[in-house]
Write an enzyme that holds these catalytic residues in place. Structure first.
Site, mmCIF file in Angstrom:
data_model
loop_
_atom_site.group_PDB
_atom_site.id
_atom_site.type_symbol
_atom_site.label_atom_id
_atom_site.label_comp_id
_atom_site.label_asym_id
_atom_site.label_seq_id
_atom_site.Cartn_x
_atom_site.Cartn_y
_atom_site.Cartn_z
ATOM 1 N N ASP A 155 0.875 -1.159 0.000
ATOM 2 C CA ASP A 155 0.000 0.000 0.000
ATOM 3 C C ASP A 155 0.922 1.221 0.000
ATOM 4 O O ASP A 155 2.057 1.148 0.480
ATOM 5 C CB ASP A 155 -0.875 -0.037 1.260
ATOM 6 C CG ASP A 155 -1.677 1.222 1.427
ATOM 7 O OD1 ASP A 155 -2.454 1.554 0.516
ATOM 8 O OD2 ASP A 155 -1.520 1.884 2.476
ATOM 9 N N ASP B 144 0.094 4.974 0.941
ATOM 10 C CA ASP B 144 -0.050 5.940 2.036
ATOM 11 C C ASP B 144 -0.213 5.235 3.379
ATOM 12 O O ASP B 144 -1.110 4.419 3.557
ATOM 13 C CB ASP B 144 -1.247 6.848 1.771
ATOM 14 C CG ASP B 144 -1.128 7.572 0.437
ATOM 15 O OD1 ASP B 144 -0.045 8.102 0.158
ATOM 16 O OD2 ASP B 144 -2.115 7.581 -0.325
#
Length: 176
Positions: A4, A6
């Protein structure tokens, strides 16, 4: 290995379309260098609903990705969902679309992939795709997400990567 964006690789700046606001999280560069040294393919799977909501365009999202690569080195694939939560697309995590697309582009069967993220939706996308998920909690991670992850939790990204690269424990003597 898929990450992922952020809250996992870089600080979570809500709806960030500005490369100048990118800040790498501690241990991210070392974790990625370790993977690259071992020849492990890497990719990013990221929801970017700011595009659908009109906060920034695809070009700004790509500029943020380019800045991340300047700071962390190249990734084999970027799989980004530009849709909003109400769009019902199959790529937006927790749906499996981003993970499946990234695996296809990397030539890695989903059952051999790992998704590392900071929220339950990252792990749900991994599970839905048939991949393994590992949670690296942040202050934004809910307690129930940590509980649901079971033993697939690491205190930071570098620890997660080291654990994933460690050889599997040998089978007990005599067990056949």
């Amino acid at each position: 290995m898929l990450f992922d964006r952020d809250g996992t690789l870089v600080e979570d700046v809500p709806y960030n379309g500005d490369p100048a606001r990118v800040r790498v999280l501690p241990g991210a560069r070392a974790a990625l260098e370790l993977l690259r040294e071992r020849g492990v393919a890497t990719g990013v799977v990221s929801n970017q609903s700011g595009v659908a909501l009109g906060y920034f365009g695809r070009a700004e999202a790509e500029a943020v990705g380019a800045r991340i690569e300047e700071l962390l080195g190249p990734f084999g694939v970027w799989a980004v969902c530009p849709h909003g939560p109400a769009d019902g697309c199959g790529c937006r995590k927790p749906a499996p679309g981003l993970v499946l697309a990234a695996c296809r582009r990397l030539g890695v069967p989903p059952h051999r992939a790992v998704v590392v993220g900071d929220i339950g939706g990252d792990l749900a996308a991994a599970e839905a795709a048939g991949a393994r998920g590992v949670l690296v909690p942040t202050p934004a991670t809910r307690a129930e997400e940590v509980a649901a992850a079971g033993g697939a939790v690491a205190p930071d990204l570098l620890t997660a990567v080291r654990a994933l690269l460690a050889p599997a424990p040998a089978a007990a003597e005599g067990a056949r």
